[in-house]
Design a protein around this motif. Sequence first.
Motif, short mmCIF file in Angstrom:
data_model
loop_
_atom_site.label_atom_id
_atom_site.label_comp_id
_atom_site.label_asym_id
_atom_site.label_seq_id
_atom_site.Cartn_x
_atom_site.Cartn_y
_atom_site.Cartn_z
N ARG A 1 0.50 -1.21 0.18
CA ARG A 1 -0.29 -0.18 -0.07
C ARG A 1 0.78 1.78 -0.16
NH1 ARG A 1 -2.36 3.59 3.16
NH2 ARG A 1 -4.31 4.44 3.24
N PHE A 2 0.56 2.27 -0.91
CA PHE A 2 1.31 3.42 -0.78
C PHE A 2 0.93 4.52 0.09
CE2 PHE A 2 2.11 1.97 -5.23
CZ PHE A 2 3.51 2.04 -5.31
N PRO A 3 1.88 5.22 0.89
CA PRO A 3 1.40 6.52 1.93
C PRO A 3 -0.25 7.47 1.15
CG PRO A 3 3.45 6.35 1.14
CD PRO A 3 2.76 5.27 0.44
N ASP A 4 -1.02 7.32 2.38
CA ASP A 4 -1.85 8.51 2.08
C ASP A 4 -1.65 10.11 1.28
OD1 ASP A 4 -3.49 6.47 2.70
OD2 ASP A 4 -4.13 7.68 4.59
N ARG A 5 0.29 10.38 1.71
CA ARG A 5 0.02 11.32 1.51
C ARG A 5 1.66 11.40 1.29
NH1 ARG A 5 2.78 13.56 6.36
NH2 ARG A 5 4.68 14.53 4.53
N GLU B 1 7.15 -1.37 -8.16
CA GLU B 1 7.95 -2.93 -7.20
C GLU B 1 9.25 -2.46 -6.46
OE1 GLU B 1 6.45 -5.64 -7.11
OE2 GLU B 1 4.97 -4.73 -8.40
N ALA B 2 10.31 -1.32 -6.75
CA ALA B 2 11.06 -1.74 -5.83
C ALA B 2 10.76 -0.81 -4.35
CB ALA B 2 12.03 -0.85 -6.48
N LEU B 3 9.31 -0.08 -5.66
CA LEU B 3 9.12 1.14 -4.10
C LEU B 3 7.74 0.29 -3.05
CD1 LEU B 3 8.03 4.01 -6.17
CD2 LEU B 3 9.92 4.21 -4.50
N ARG B 4 7.07 -0.39 -3.35
CA ARG B 4 6.48 -1.33 -2.43
C ARG B 4 7.39 -2.56 -1.63
NH1 ARG B 4 2.58 -2.37 -7.67
NH2 ARG B 4 0.46 -0.83 -6.89
N LEU C 1 7.99 -0.25 1.22
CA LEU C 1 7.46 0.12 2.03
C LEU C 1 7.39 -0.86 2.42
CD1 LEU C 1 5.33 2.92 0.02
CD2 LEU C 1 6.71 3.09 1.21
N ALA C 2 6.87 -1.78 2.07
CA ALA C 2 6.75 -3.46 3.28
C ALA C 2 8.22 -4.16 3.72
CB ALA C 2 6.58 -4.35 2.14
N ASN C 3 9.69 -3.88 3.84
CA ASN C 3 10.11 -4.93 3.97
C ASN C 3 11.44 -3.44 4.75
OD1 ASN C 3 9.25 -7.05 3.96
ND2 ASN C 3 9.42 -6.64 1.48
N GLY C 4 11.53 -2.45 4.04
CA GLY C 4 12.72 -1.80 3.88
C GLY C 4 13.84 -2.35 3.10
N ALA C 5 14.65 -1.75 3.47
CA ALA C 5 16.11 -1.06 2.76
C ALA C 5 16.38 -2.89 3.05
CB ALA C 5 16.82 -0.81 2.47
N PRO C 6 16.96 -3.57 1.49
CA PRO C 6 17.67 -5.23 1.86
C PRO C 6 19.40 -4.78 3.11
CG PRO C 6 17.45 -5.04 0.27
CD PRO C 6 17.29 -3.62 0.49
N ALA C 7 19.46 -5.82 3.68
CA ALA C 7 19.72 -5.90 4.89
C ALA C 7 21.68 -5.16 4.16
CB ALA C 7 20.44 -7.08 5.53
N ASP C 8 21.80 -5.93 3.22
CA ASP C 8 22.98 -5.81 2.21
C ASP C 8 23.12 -4.45 2.49
OD1 ASP C 8 21.10 -6.60 0.91
OD2 ASP C 8 23.12 -6.34 -0.38
#
Length: 128
Positions: free
Chosen positions: A1-5, A77-80, A83-90
């Motif tokens: 889900r994308f942010p409302d703002r 897809e990159a943004l989703r 938003l869902a998982n944060g940046a990859p650990a590496d």
Amino acid sequence: RFPDRVTFNLPSKDRSPIDADLESAGILITAGSTSGIDALRMGVPVVTVEGPPTFVVPPYVKAGTTTHVGHGQDLTEALRALLANGAPADVQERAEKWVAHFYGPADGHAADRIAQVIRPLFVSQVQK
């Protein structure tokens, strides 16, 4: 889900400092602006999109500190995923190491460290 703002900040004389903008940002999207460095420094995930063939890719992007979206890749897809998982650990680890290497610790003593480096230059000039 994308942010409302979603906020787009364009340069203006009334614009708040970038740190204030980044404090409320979930993600910064850029082609390679120095604002990406500010975001990395503040722990904000950065998405970089590929520029034109003549675009000079900044060192922080070359170092793999961002989620990079090249031509033909899906930005949505990159943004989703971010938003869902944060940046990859590496990517997070490379970003933290890059910031620490180039900027040192974020401990509020940067001015003191700079003064220690440049003080001998001034002292040697005064003694001449």
